[in-house]
Design a protein around this motif. Structure first.
Motif, PDB file in Angstrom:
ATOM      1  N   TRP A 134      42.632   7.872  86.135  1.00 45.50           N
ATOM      2  CA  TRP A 134      41.911   7.677  84.878  1.00 45.50           C
ATOM      3  C   TRP A 134      40.538   8.300  85.037  1.00 45.50           C
ATOM      4  O   TRP A 134      40.231   8.915  86.062  1.00 45.50           O
ATOM      5  N   TRP A 193      37.714   5.409  81.062  1.00 48.19           N
ATOM      6  CA  TRP A 193      38.410   6.017  79.928  1.00 48.19           C
ATOM      7  C   TRP A 193      39.877   6.178  80.314  1.00 48.19           C
ATOM      8  O   TRP A 193      40.183   6.857  81.303  1.00 48.19           O
ATOM      9  N   ALA A 209      38.607  12.266  73.718  1.00 46.13           N
ATOM     10  CA  ALA A 209      39.523  11.300  74.326  1.00 46.13           C
ATOM     11  C   ALA A 209      40.738  11.074  73.426  1.00 46.13           C
ATOM     12  O   ALA A 209      41.870  10.944  73.914  1.00 46.13           O
ATOM     13  N   SER A 248      43.019   8.026  79.769  1.00 46.62           N
ATOM     14  CA  SER A 248      43.328   9.303  79.123  1.00 46.62           C
ATOM     15  C   SER A 248      44.637   9.269  78.327  1.00 46.62           C
ATOM     16  O   SER A 248      44.826  10.082  77.429  1.00 46.62           O
ATOM     17  N   HIS A 262      41.588   4.582  75.181  1.00 52.03           N
ATOM     18  CA  HIS A 262      40.812   3.341  75.241  1.00 52.03           C
ATOM     19  C   HIS A 262      39.668   3.464  76.239  1.00 52.03           C
ATOM     20  O   HIS A 262      39.775   4.166  77.252  1.00 52.03           O
ATOM     21  N   ARG A 263      38.581   2.739  75.951  1.00 50.03           N
ATOM     22  CA  ARG A 263      37.408   2.709  76.827  1.00 50.03           C
ATOM     23  C   ARG A 263      37.155   1.274  77.289  1.00 50.03           C
ATOM     24  O   ARG A 263      37.333   0.331  76.519  1.00 50.03           O
ATOM     25  N   THR A 270      31.729   3.323  82.625  1.00 46.71           N
ATOM     26  CA  THR A 270      32.752   3.219  81.583  1.00 46.71           C
ATOM     27  C   THR A 270      34.028   3.875  82.070  1.00 46.71           C
ATOM     28  O   THR A 270      34.005   5.016  82.551  1.00 46.71           O
ATOM     29  N   ARG A 317      34.402  10.863  72.195  1.00 46.55           N
ATOM     30  CA  ARG A 317      35.493   9.961  71.814  1.00 46.55           C
ATOM     31  C   ARG A 317      36.601  10.711  71.068  1.00 46.55           C
ATOM     32  O   ARG A 317      37.781  10.387  71.204  1.00 46.55           O
TER      33      ARG A 317
END
Length: 662
Positions: A413, A426, A342, A428, A432-433, A424, A339
């Motif tokens: 993405w 993500w 990210a 980029s 946000h997930r 999931t 995270r």
């Protein structure tokens, strides 16, 4: 104090260079002629070494030399400042500061010198910068075998004054030869190029990618005296990839010098064989890709409109397989969690590839990683490729998704597949997930279906460094898509062997290896204070223009810090913490009968004037900055959160408190 032989040799060389620079030999000859003429001519006696040294000392020449050569080896000074370094160096009185480099005498090095540039015709009319004037600059970035370097910024000009040297270590890190000094034959098998990226930075700090070039350095292995002079013509990027932007003069030298050089015929034959092998692999992959695409289209005719990406153009206009843009990338100790990775990718700037002319069409340009990191901004594909590589480095099964978002806009993405089947997404660009919960198209109409929270509409294909799968489900809508990647009825896979043949590590192609990430050089406290001071001046001037006075409340400003830290923590971890303490502190700082207003805002750049202009466009922020009332006190707090490379997240909070008057 005794020196090792290699250090003594280096010391002698430095002293010799300084003597030549001061023309000491010429001055000695003058003194010698004068001494013989004035003192020794009448007697014709023999001149001894002692007599000559005495004459040199009397004329102050020896003192001049000793004053000019200052060795930075003062033990007491070293203990006070920093730990001693074994390399011997001298401090020159020239404006340029000499680099200090520790050299391992058991390793082979390539010394690459950039000796100036020519024919940067776009800057032909560029005026000479005045002393102290801020001007646009060129910076040259290099990457070679996990080593990265950066030149000093030089003013943009038709003939930019590049004068930098870079010491690149050449080693073979396989077969247990990491500690041996490589010979010429072994180095000929190291086909990694030196990747050069030229960046222009304007007076506002905005960066532009000027050129990207892969330098074949192995020509020095066949050069006489182990030195090769190379003239590099830099071509533009994107739509200008066939246009020359300038020329660099480069000098290559092996250190230590090769005892035996190769013949030009041997090196040229090696280069030709490598090109032939690469071209054949790429040809076979192209034949296979065409066959795979024909088979994909035969499944159903509507597949022709799906966004299935097999090749993409890089900044030099070269078509490369999309899988070659991905590689597991480990960030060392710079990033601790997926995270956080990210978040790092999301604070890198977003900029679509520039297009000359109108029409609204999107210019496709997938940048190599070095070009993306050095420019510190890129398109959504660059962000997605980097995030996917970092997530793979953290051990996740990650893919880049190619599809569309709202209004049919093409987008990329990242997707990760959990061991329990959880999918999931993500984003980029924001970090946000989203958990993907597919809609069951066969369920009865009355059945409650999950509402998609993500912004993605369709998906055409997914890929990483080993796989490429085309979506062959009846609908390419993301909300009904099932990500059972082992079901070939839903996802048509491309041959893993075919991908491996043209993507590292299985290939010996011209695809550049990934550079390592660099730690941030930003001092967060200094940068935060600097921006905060500039914002205070801008706010005071703005209020003065409105006929308002400005009184700052330093205590209230300090109390805003926990909120900014909590906002960044929430962006990184999706966990909110510390809000209760912040609210309690604000209630205590705002007296009864007073009103408090606060406005936080987030930026990924450190230009205070630009940030202030953006803030004023928000009616909420303008209301605070232009606040009128009784006992108005203003506060502003800035917090810079540095990330690897030059990336940073900047949080700014404006606040005011005033007595409420009915």
């Amino acid at each position: 104090m005794s020196l090792p032989p290699e250090k003594a040799s280096e010391l002698k060389q430095i002293i010799q260079q300084q003597l030549v620079k001061m023309d000491v030999h010429g001055r000695i000859r003058e003194v010698l002629a004068e001494t013989i003429r004035e003192e020794l001519a009448p007697e014709h006696k023999q001149l001894s070494t002692e007599d000559l040294i005495k004459a040199l000392r009397q004329r102050g020449i020896i003192d001049d030399v000793m004053n000019e050569i200052k060795f930075v080896t003062d033990v007491n000074e070293k203990e006070r400042t920093s730990p001693p370094k074994p390399s011997t160096h001298f401090v020159s009185r020239e404006p340029r500061v000499l680099e200090k480099t520790n050299i391992d005498p058991t390793r082979r090095y390539l010394y690459l010198q950039v000796l100036g540039g020519k024919a940067f015709l776009e800057h032909l009319q560029e005026p000479e910068p005045l002393p102290g004037q801020v001007c646009s600059t060129f910076t040259l970035c290099l990457h070679f075998r996990n080593q990265r370097f950066r030149s000093k910024p030089v003013p943009c000009a038709c003939e930019p004054d590049f004068h930098d040297g870079f010491l690149l270590e050449v080693h073979k890190d396989s077969l247990g030869d990491g500690s041996k000094m490589v010979d010429a034959t072994t180095m000929l098998s190291i086909c990694d190029p030196v990747h050069l990226v030229l960046i222009r930075t304007d007076t506002f700090g905005e960066t532009t990618l000027v050129a990207s070039y892969f330098l074949e350095w192995r020509s020095v292995l066949a050069a006489e005296n182990g030195v090769a002079e190379v003239v590099v013509e830099l071509l533009g990027v994107g739509t200008e990839s066939k246009v020359s932007v300038g020329i660099l003069n480069i000098r290559l030298e092996m250190y230590p010098h090769l005892s035996k050089t190769l013949s030009p015929e041997v090196t040229n034959t090696q280069f030709a064989l490598e090109r032939q092998k690469t071209a054949e692999k790429e040809r076979l992959f192209l034949v296979y890709a065409k066959q795979w695409w024909r088979e994909y289209l035969q499944i159903r005719p509507t597949h022709n409109t799906r966004l299935v990406k097999i090749f993409a153009q890089d900044e030099n206009g070269v078509n490369r397989p999309v899988c070659s843009y991905i590689r597991p990338l480990r960030a060392g100790r710079l990033l601790d969690t997926p995270r956080q990775a990210a978040r790092f990718v999301s604070v890198l700037g977003y900029e679509r590839a520039p297009v000359i002319g109108g029409g609204g069409g999107k210019q496709e340009q997938w940048c190599t990683l070095l070009a993306f990191l050095c420019r510190n901004k890129g398109d959504c594909e660059d962000h997605a490729n980097l995030l996917c590589s970092l997530l793979l480095g953290f051990g996740l099964e990650a893919f880049v998704c190619v599809g569309t978002k709202a209004k049919g806009v093409p987008h990329t993405w990242v997707m990760t597949c959990g061991t329990d089947g959880t999918i999931t997404f993500w984003e980029s660009l924001t970090g946000h997930r989203y958990i993907h919960r597919p809609i069951n198209a066969d369920a009865p109409p009355v059945a409650e279906q999950p509402k998609p929270l993500h912004p993605y509409r369709t998906i055409g294909c997914i890929f990483n460094h080993q796989k490429l799968l085309g979506n062959c489900q009846p609908s390419d809508a993301v909300e009904v898509c099932v990500f059972d990647l082992h079901d070939e009825a839903k996802w048509k896979p491309m041959s893993g062997e075919a991908i491996k043949s043209v993507c590292p590590p299985g290939s010996t192609s011209s695809i550049p290896p990934f550079p390592p990430l660099c730690a941030s050089t930003t001092d967060a406290a200094v940068a935060s204070n600097d921006i905060e001071l500039q914002l205070r001046i801008l706010v005071s001037e703005h209020r003065k223009d409105l006929g308002l006075s400005t009184i700052w409340d330093d205590h209230l400003s300090y109390l805003l810090s926990p909120a900014l830290a909590a906002y960044e923590l929430e962006r990184t971890t999706s966990i909110s913490a510390g809000n209760e303490e912040f609210q309690d502190a604000i209630r205590r700082a705002v007296p009864d009968g007073h009103t408090f207003k606060g406005f936080p805002i987030h930026f990924v750049y450190r230009n205070a004037r630009r940030a202030f202009a953006t803030c004023l466009r928000s009616p909420f922020c303008e209301e605070i900055i232009c606040c009128r009332g009784d006992q108005v006190r203003l506060a502003v707090r800035v917090r810079v959160f540095p990330y690897p490379e030059s990336a940073c997240a900047v949080w700014i909070m404006f606040a005011c408190k005033y007595r409420s008057v009915l």
